[in-house]
Write a protein that holds these residues in place. Structure first.
Motif, PDB file in Angstrom:
ATOM      1  N   ASP A 296      31.641  43.887  46.419  1.00  0.00           N
ATOM      2  CA  ASP A 296      32.457  45.002  46.887  1.00  0.00           C
ATOM      3  C   ASP A 296      33.739  45.101  46.062  1.00  0.00           C
ATOM      4  OD1 ASP A 296      33.235  47.088  48.786  1.00  0.00           O
ATOM      5  OD2 ASP A 296      34.681  45.628  49.531  1.00  0.00           O
ATOM      6  N   LEU A 297      34.357  43.971  45.759  1.00  0.00           N
ATOM      7  CA  LEU A 297      35.577  43.978  44.953  1.00  0.00           C
ATOM      8  C   LEU A 297      35.304  44.487  43.542  1.00  0.00           C
ATOM      9  CD1 LEU A 297      38.526  43.418  44.436  1.00  0.00           C
ATOM     10  CD2 LEU A 297      37.976  40.986  44.121  1.00  0.00           C
TER      11      LEU A 297
ATOM     12  N   ARG B  72      35.104  48.307  43.659  1.00  0.00           N
ATOM     13  CA  ARG B  72      36.400  48.950  43.891  1.00  0.00           C
ATOM     14  C   ARG B  72      37.314  48.795  42.675  1.00  0.00           C
ATOM     15  NH1 ARG B  72      36.474  50.655  48.954  1.00  0.00           N
ATOM     16  NH2 ARG B  72      35.222  49.586  50.540  1.00  0.00           N
ATOM     17  N   GLU B  73      37.271  47.642  42.053  1.00  0.00           N
ATOM     18  CA  GLU B  73      38.064  47.388  40.850  1.00  0.00           C
ATOM     19  C   GLU B  73      37.668  48.345  39.731  1.00  0.00           C
ATOM     20  OE1 GLU B  73      38.410  43.725  37.574  1.00  0.00           O
ATOM     21  OE2 GLU B  73      37.115  43.553  39.335  1.00  0.00           O
TER      22      GLU B  73
ATOM     23  N   ARG C 142      42.219  42.070  50.425  1.00  0.00           N
ATOM     24  CA  ARG C 142      42.460  43.504  50.481  1.00  0.00           C
ATOM     25  C   ARG C 142      42.911  44.008  49.117  1.00  0.00           C
ATOM     26  NH1 ARG C 142      42.964  46.657  54.946  1.00  0.00           N
ATOM     27  NH2 ARG C 142      44.232  48.547  54.849  1.00  0.00           N
TER      28      ARG C 142
ATOM     29  N   ASP D 109      39.716  46.815  52.794  1.00  0.00           N
ATOM     30  CA  ASP D 109      39.357  45.413  52.966  1.00  0.00           C
ATOM     31  C   ASP D 109      38.253  45.050  51.979  1.00  0.00           C
ATOM     32  OD1 ASP D 109      41.146  45.046  55.035  1.00  0.00           O
ATOM     33  OD2 ASP D 109      39.684  45.598  56.585  1.00  0.00           O
ATOM     34  N   ILE D 110      38.278  43.822  51.498  1.00  0.00           N
ATOM     35  CA  ILE D 110      37.263  43.339  50.553  1.00  0.00           C
ATOM     36  C   ILE D 110      36.169  42.633  51.348  1.00  0.00           C
ATOM     37  CG2 ILE D 110      36.816  41.792  48.620  1.00  0.00           C
ATOM     38  CD1 ILE D 110      39.810  42.199  47.853  1.00  0.00           C
TER      39      ILE D 110
ATOM     40  N   GLY E  78      35.884  38.520  51.845  1.00  0.00           N
ATOM     41  CA  GLY E  78      36.828  38.413  50.744  1.00  0.00           C
ATOM     42  C   GLY E  78      36.200  37.825  49.497  1.00  0.00           C
TER      43      GLY E  78
END
Length: 394
Positions: A349-350, A353-354, A338, A343-344, A313
């Motif tokens: 990774d965030l 995705r952002e 998430r 899932d983060i 996360g």
């Protein structure tokens, strides 16, 4: 007795002669023994039929030359000469010797033309060329020298600071377009070739391997980079990083020089990222990324918890006033686990995705607040321009 000894010596000579003849025949025709045994109905020799336990396993070896890969890719790599006028502060001396002795000189502004050297890659028959933003930034005039000697003036279509990519367009027929390796993802350990215009030496090729993938050069940037040890020097920026099939793997962009006591550490923009930037710049003139409106970092874990140093996360460190996250009620110290249906894994990774989400789209973000689960719906905004934190060379 004497007669028997002579007979034995006679037989021994013929036996020795026969063995020598059999040895010579076996060297010339290695399989003749097995064929003779088959002809008279005898079984094959066990030593000949059984594989030797000492036989070393075969290994795949690399090519003795990468000339074929270079011949495929090199015609698509161009030299770029970006010219701009630079204004500098100087001192204008008086023409009168007396005034010069009394006053020495007076402040004055001087203009001079400065030229930046770089490289580029032809990626479309329509004349689109990928290069680095820092090569052509603030240029008044951009000239492109093709592999076959043709020269063309380039028009800037658009640029993206976060990837340090720029898209140029030239009006030249019959362009050699490079093949891309989008169907063959780069792997750590792959052999790669860097082709470009280092130090104005024109087409130069260096070789190395991919040292790592997925490198992030800024804590605020969502973009990943390829790390390589292929030699990259000033002028290589915007050139091609290709695999041993001559397919484009990445666009060379950054080197960490000796000022940082580093050798063999260079970076390239992956071809997949470069293609996405290219398509968006051609469509709209700029790159659009989604933005939550928060800063975040790794989730802290207590030293005596027995858990890894960075848990899954991302923890919110700051919420931008009036931004999407603030309007959705997100708070500092929230732990985001998430986003949407994904899932983060970690902050990197965030960020990816952002950025991949469209501004204006809604996404559900869930996580923990003071240990209790929470959910929030965030309407993403467009990511504001970011200033790159890494210093660029090349």
């Amino acid at each position: 007795m004497k007669h028997a000894a002579g007979t034995i010596a006679f037989i021994a000579r013929f036996v020795i002669l026969g063995l020598a003849l059999a040895f010579v025949v076996s060297l010339i025709w290695p399989g003749v023994g097995d064929r003779l045994r088959s002809a008279v109905g005898l079984p094959h020799s066990p030593a000949a039929s059984a594989p030797s336990s000492q036989t070393a396993p075969s290994r795949a070896s690399g090519p003795a030359s990468y000339a074929d890969a270079v011949s495929k890719a090199a015609p698509s790599v161009v030299n770029i000469y970006a010219n701009k006028m630079v204004t500098e502060q100087g001192v204008q001396m008086y023409s009168d010797p007396v005034l010069q002795r009394l006053f020495g000189g007076r402040p004055a502004l001087y203009k001079r033309r400065e030229q930046s050297l770089g490289s580029g890659v032809i990626v479309s028959q329509q004349g689109y060329v990928l290069t680095n933003n820092h090569v052509i930034a603030k240029a008044d005039d951009i000239q492109v020298l093709l592999y076959d000697g043709r020269v063309a003036r380039a028009q800037l279509v658009g640029a993206d600071v976060e990837t340090d990519l720029a898209v140029l367009k030239i009006d030249v027929p019959n362009l050699p377009v490079i093949r891309t390796a989008e169907d063959h993802p780069a792997r750590t350990g792959d052999v790669v070739l860097a082709i470009g215009n280092p130090l104005g030496l024109n087409q130069t090729v260096t070789m190395g391997i991919i040292s790592a993938i997925g490198r992030q050069l800024s804590s605020s940037s969502p973009e990943d980079f390829i790390q390589t040890d292929a030699a990259i020097n000033l002028g290589n920026s915007g050139g091609a990083l290709v695999n041993t099939d001559g397919e484009l793997v990445g666009i060379n962009t950054l080197l960490i020089g000796k000022a940082a006591n580093a050798e063999g550490i260079s970076f390239a923009i992956p071809v997949g990222s470069a293609k996405r930037v290219l398509d968006q710049i051609i469509d709209s003139g700029h790159v659009v990324r989604g933005w939550l409106g928060v800063d975040y970092t790794f989730v802290p874990v207590a030293a005596d918890s027995g858990l890894p140093a960075a848990a899954r996360g991302a923890q919110v460190t700051d919420v931008y006033p009036g931004g999407p996250a603030a309007q959705a009620g997100l708070q500092p110290h929230d732990i985001l686990l998430r986003i949407g249906t994904n899932d983060i894994v970690d902050p990197a990774d965030l960020r990816r995705r952002e950025a991949a989400l469209q501004p204006g789209s809604k996404v559900e973000v869930s996580g923990l607040r003071n240990g209790a689960p929470f959910h929030a719906e965030v309407t993403l905004a467009q990511r504001p321009p970011m200033t790159p934190t890494a210093s660029l060379d090349g």
